[in-house]
Design an enzyme around this catalytic site. Structure first.
Site, PDB file in Angstrom:
ATOM      1  CD  GLN A 478      40.382  37.419 -28.427  1.00  0.00           C
ATOM      2  OE1 GLN A 478      39.479  36.876 -29.189  1.00  0.00           O
ATOM      3  NE2 GLN A 478      40.550  37.103 -27.216  1.00  0.00           N
ATOM      4  CB  ALA A 517      44.298  38.593 -17.009  1.00  0.00           C
ATOM      5  CB  ALA A 709      53.776  36.832 -28.671  1.00  0.00           C
ATOM      6  N   GLY A 711      50.896  39.905 -24.361  1.00  0.00           N
ATOM      7  CA  GLY A 711      49.583  40.331 -24.348  1.00  0.00           C
ATOM      8  C   GLY A 711      49.277  41.706 -25.001  1.00  0.00           C
ATOM      9  CD  GLU A 714      42.977  43.305 -20.341  1.00  0.00           C
ATOM     10  OE1 GLU A 714      42.181  43.689 -19.405  1.00  0.00           O
ATOM     11  OE2 GLU A 714      43.735  42.522 -20.150  1.00  0.00           O
TER      12      GLU A 714
END
Lengths: 756, 160
Positions: A478, A517, A709, A711, A714
């Site tokens: 990713q 997570a 920043a 996450g 998800e």
């Protein structure tokens, strides 16, 4: 803050080796003299092992070892329940359960050896249905667990009964999700090499090299986690599935027994039947409302399908149960969860960690509510969203939040008002939102060293002026390590091209929990940022001595240390390192914020939270039930974009992966046997299925994040399923998809139901 | 199973090897070191093992090595390497059409064939051209953009 690197679009730092086919994935790793390891897997969902005879396999020329319950100690392991062992002991509990394993000179010999292992099974009744499993006379998956209940909880928060009593309206719904695989293209594999003296090196496509030692390898092998050196090979996709990798244990055990290196590569079929696919769940919802569309309270009952072994499933169930309550101002809630053992492949974590399922249910329900109350679904959400500064019902502290901006963008971009006015004629639009953690303190206790959810980094500048970053976190493809390079480049004034971030290795890298997570950008990024600041200070201190200019009068620009006042007075960073006589290094460590939840699951599990809103436009053939996704439109709040190209890739990939989950995927268990055995019967989205996607970012500049920043991985997948289902509802004038995946048959049934 | 001695020309290099009758071209190529040809589904579904066989894109898992005797094989590394990238590879980098990189060797092979046959592909042409290559990371959008940009680059003559 103005930035030079952060926020710009960059290719990932290992793009050149990837496009030229030079990347070494686990199956490409050469290990001289390695044996081939293979597992014998149970063909039965539930069977007692009466007799297991491996003697013929052991006698076959070329076979080094055969392992099974006969010659390995009973060493149960498991994250929440110690319900798993390397090999089946008294019973096999799902089709794919490891009964034995062999290591042989080559694959052909290993396969022949598997065919020579004789197992006498007494086939037992299959526990397939999670509701029937709770009946008093149901067969037991684990003989000591009555009622097949792995976990359960019941929480009441706020004045829930009063909320329903005083409500102007209340609504109820039920939703069911399916067993879906991560379906990374690279089948899982690991290799191991036993060393005289008792240490073992392990390589594999792993999400966390540090944690697999503590939750699986150490306890299952009766060894200390430190006895293993685990090195990551770049995973060919993971999406949650490569956190809990039993192939590592198989390779390590075979290698220890054979005293030789062993490669244990799973076929795609094995991967589909024996990894940890996304947990199926049955969700009942009730919600109470004021007439104006203000949420007054909700009740949620969950039955979650654990499968044969529980691993992280209790935490996934918690996530499903509580997550959506924090997206809206929810005054009161009652939540009941039951996690039920079955004789189906153990379910587990996939991108979203339960939030895909929870968001599908709740956000579908919200559109039903909006319809019943006569309100616009976007307006209903905008009225109830949580905001920066809020503390949610469950104790979540919202440090930054731009979900309303994301929704307004989707509404604007999709021409929502005009299109909503025209629903019911086979074409429609829908949207849905989500909240997600950036790291989760619960993992740190369950999997990690303590309750700190730590990450650490080392930044090393060499005599060529090149920089290597060591982080205990992991790149799964990713671009996580690229994010670290951009952050460090920004801090250090050294061009991005000079950075390298090797795959994680417990042998020399500092500790990190790993990739799950949505924790890496926030937690790993902060650790690397601190390490880069330390390295920069150390470079400037060394240069100050050589240049005879105080460090605070120096800066680093384009890889050169320059005097701020006299830019022609300069030294390259490589020269500074050469004069210093050794590598110049910086260290950083960052501990996540938030708390471990209390027994009632109250607390603030993450430092901060990310948000997104997804919209979909669909066409539904009212005669056949076939749904065409005409377009997807998404708004995301990742705090701040570090790498624009990588962030866009997360969003586009997440949306299509989510659409694929919603529309076509499913392992489709039937009495414990799975239908999906390859990519022609486990369908995932192809280029032909990819709809046009428009999207944008809404940067809430998080106070804790590196450069603001948080996450993104998800929130990029969670809401799309509900957005599509809501668009179908709108297009059809009320066909509600309550069971996934969306199939033409289910759409037709829902159209019929809506007409009644 | 009988053994065969076969000759292949892989990325311009002559290779002579002994293969079993049931060994696939994919397994044979990987065995002699061409591990850039990726092994995943071994059923013709994912396209990660795509190579050019005498100029035609094939899934190397769907044919026996013995059937390829005397053929010219081009893998992703025959299309371009680190120092000499093909426009498709350059644009996959620039446009962000690569994430984990596992499907990428097959994508490069399919995209190159597409551009050889159709220098000005539409979005739909590209969708069809890549229909045999699964990618789980990108959602395909950036791959489409990369192939479009590579077509322009080739047509403008600054590609190879």
């Amino acid at each position: 803050m103005s930035t030079r690197v952060v926020g710009q679009p960059h290719p990932i730092i290992d793009a050149v080796e990837k496009v030229s086919g030079a990347t070494i994935f686990i199956n490409d790793l050469e290990l001289p003299g390695a044996l081939t390891g293979l597992a014998l897997r149970s063909p039965h969902p539930h069977a007692r092992i009466l007799n297991l005879d491996t003697s013929a396999a052991e006698r076959l020329a070329g076979v080094a070892v055969v392992l099974s319950k006969n010659n390995t100690p009973n060493a149960p392991f498991g994250i929440n329940h110690k319900d798993e062992a390397a090999f089946c002991r008294e019973k096999a509990r799902y089709v794919g359960d490891e009964v034995a394993a062999v290591a042989a000179a080559d694959e052909e010999t290993a396969r022949e050896a598997l065919s020579l292992i004789r197992v006498d099974y007494e086939v037992l009744p299959t526990v397939a249905d999670p509701f029937a499993a709770q009946e008093p006379n149901a067969p037991l998956v684990h003989d000591s667990v009555t009622g097949n209940i792995a976990n359960e909880f019941h929480i009441k928060r706020g004045e829930i009964d009063e909320a329903f009593d005083a409500a102007d309206a209340a609504f109820a719904d039920e939703f069911h999700t399916h067993l879906a695989h991560q379906a990374y293209i690279e089948p899982t594999g690991c290799a191991a090499q036993w060393h005289p003296g008792g240490k073992i090196s392990v390589w594999g496509c792993l999400q966390s090299v540090f944690l697999i030692r503590t939750f699986m390898l150490g306890p299952a092998m009766g060894m200390s986690p430190d006895d293993f050196r685990v090195t990551q090979t770049k995973p060919g996709g993971a999406f949650g599935g490569k956190l809990d990798v039993k192939a590592a244990l198989m390779a390590a055990m075979l290698s220890r027994a054979a005293e030789k290196p062993v490669r244990f590569m799973m076929s795609l079929e094995e991967d589909l039947i024996a990894m940890r696919p996304r947990m199926p769940v049955h969700i009942s919802l009730e919600s109470a409302w004021k007439r104006d569309g203000t949420l007054a309270g909700k009740r949620v009952r969950i039955v979650a399908e654990n499968g044969a072994y529980s691993s992280l499933s209790p935490a996934i169930m918690s996530s499903i149960a509580l997550r959506t309550d924090n997206l809206y101002k929810t005054p009161a809630a009652e939540i009941q969860g039951k996690l039920v053992y079955t004789n189906i492949i153990p379910s587990g974590q996939m991108r979203g960690f339960g939030n895909v399922q929870a968001t599908y249910a709740w956000e579908s329900h919200l559109d039903n509510v909006a319809d019943s109350l006569g309100l616009d679904p976007a307006e209903l959400r905008l009225k109830n969203y949580t905001e920066k500064g809020d503390v949610s019902l469950h104790g979540w502290k919202i440090a930054s939040c731009a979900v309303a901006d994301a929704t307004r963008y989707v509404v604007e971009e999709m021409d929502w008002k005009a299109k909503r006015a025209r629903g019911g004629k086979g074409r429609g639009v829908g949207l849905a939102s989500c909240i997600h953690v950036s790291g989760n303190k619960g993992f740190s206790v369950e999997l990690g060293p303590d309750d700190t959810d730590p990450s650490s980094g080392v930044v090393r500048v060499d005599e060529e002026g090149k920089v290597e970053i060591w982080s205990g976190e992991s790149d799964l493809g990713q671009g996580a390590t690229s994010v670290m390079a951009y952050i460090a480049s920004e801090v250090m004034g050294i061009p991005v091209e000079r950075f390298r971030v090797p795959p994680t290795d417990t042998g020399y890298m500092p500790f990190g929990m790993g990739a799950f997570a949505s924790r890496i950008t926030l937690i790993g990024g902060n650790a690397v940022k601190l390490a880069a600041e330390d390295a920069r200070r150390n470079l400037l201190d060394a240069a100050a001595e050589f240049m005879e200019i105080p460090a605070d009068e120096l800066e680093i620009v384009e890889g050169e240390v320059r005097a701020k006042a006299l830019p022609e007075r300069k030294m390259s960073v490589g020269e500074v390192v050469r004069r210093a006589g050794s590598v110049i290094e910086g260290n950083g460590k960052w501990l996540a914020g938030g708390d471990v939840l209390d027994k009632e699951k109250y607390g603030n599990p993450s430092t901060t939270y990310s948000f997104s809103t997804h919209g979909a436009e669909v066409e539904v053939d009212m005669e056949t039930g076939v749904v065409t996704i005409l377009g997807i439109c998404c708004g995301h709040d990742p705090g701040r974009v570090i790498n624009r190209l990588g962030a866009e890739g997360q969003v586009e990939g997440g949306a299509v992966q989510g659409m694929s989950f919603a529309m076509m995927e499913g392992l489709a268990p039937l009495e414990g046997h799975l239908r999906g055995k390859n990519f022609h019967d486990y369908l995932i989205a192809t280029s032909m299925d990819a709809p046009p996607i428009e999207h944008d970012f809404f940067e809430s500049m998080d106070p804790y994040g590196p450069y603001g920043a948080k996450g993104l991985a998800e929130v990029a997948i969670n809401p799309i399923t509900a957005a599509i289902c809501n668009a179908i509802y709108h297009a059809t004038g009320g066909a509600r998809i309550r069971t996934l995946p969306v199939s033409p048959e289910r759409v037709l049934e829902a159209i019929e139901e809506a007409r009644k | 199973m009988s053994a065969y001695k076969i000759n292949l020309c892989v990325n311009g290099k002559d290779e002579t090897l002994d293969v079993q009758g049931d060994e696939t071209l994919l397994r044979a190529l990987r065995r002699i070191g061409y591990v850039e040809v990726k092994l995943s589904c071994e059923g013709g579904d994912c396209g990660a093992c795509a190579v050019l066989l005498d100029g035609v894109a094939v899934n190397a898992c769907l044919m026996f090595a013995a059937q390829a005797d005397g053929s010219e094989i081009t893998t992703v590394r025959g299309i371009g390497t680190e120092d000499d990238l093909h426009p498709v590879q350059e644009q996959l980098i620039e446009k962000g059409g690569v994430q984990c990189g596992f499907c990428t060797p097959g994508i490069v092979v399919s995209a190159k064939v597409l551009l050889d046959e159709n220098p000005e592909p539409t979005r739909e042409d590209i969708q069809r051209g890549l229909a045999g290559n699964l990618c789980r990371c990108t959602g395909y959008k950036k791959i489409f953009e990369a192939v479009s940009a590579a077509a322009r680059q080739v047509n403008e003559g600054d590609g190879s």
